[in-house]
Scaffold this motif. Sequence first.
Motif: not given
Length: 291
Positions: A59-65, A261-265
């Motif tokens: 569930w973690t995106a490439a940017n660590g979120v 996986k989602f990097e931002a809201s």
Amino acid sequence: MAMVLSVQTGPVNNYQDCEDPSPPPPGEETGLKLLHDGLAPEVDIIAVHGLGGHRENSWTAANGVNWLHGLLPGDMPNIRVLSWGYSLATVKNSHETMSEQKISEQLVRDLWELRSSTNTTNRPIIFIAHSLGGTIVKSALLYADSAQETPTADLRRISLSTRGAIFMGTPELDSRLVGLQSYLASAKGSEQESSDIYKEAHWLMTILESYPSISQHIWTLFVHERLNSPSRNTPLGQTASSPQDKSSHIFVQADHSGMVKFEASLDEGYLQIKEHLVYVEKILKQSTTSE
């Protein structure tokens, strides 16, 4: 590793969920992990990854979120978020495997143990599941629904408490399963009937055929991946506004692994999933108030 079925390309194939070629040994990253506990949680969000996945990395995106604890609690403060990990392998570097049925039963037992120990056995549950994880969730709910109450456990409460579900890339019972049905019919009575492939095919068919009978009270969102093609999203507000229709479908611009996986809201996929979760939470509050 057990062979897993694909309903899109034929009766027997891989789910193509594997995200880590060297998954951790069983027991190290399996079971429930608390990702967030609100100050006054009213709903349990339970995430279940796909084949070869990981209860956090999936569930973690490439940017660590990790949106389950990095984004969602900010939009839904009154939730408890847990992620459940599992492995088909029973022994490190071994070909021994657990059946999907046994794994789904373990999910029910793990949830009951946690919720009974925290006196939250009646708290509403919303599942978020990816690919094979969705089928395991369906199997778990069927198992819980048919379980007999004992002096130490009432597993049926897991099924009764489940009020929402988000199935991301999970096979559904539709025309794509014609090949699976044909395979089962042709293999019945032959030597193939004792094979692992046949057993998995029969398990999957049974789950997909039986699950609708217990899902009428569950607000469900089906999420489909759509990579490098125009987005054709079904507006959640239109489908979810009808009390007679408790299911809706959306598409996200991602591949099968990236769709969770989602990097931002402000990611479109996250916004749509959050909208569904907030809507279900609102419905649950309204039903509680009216009782």
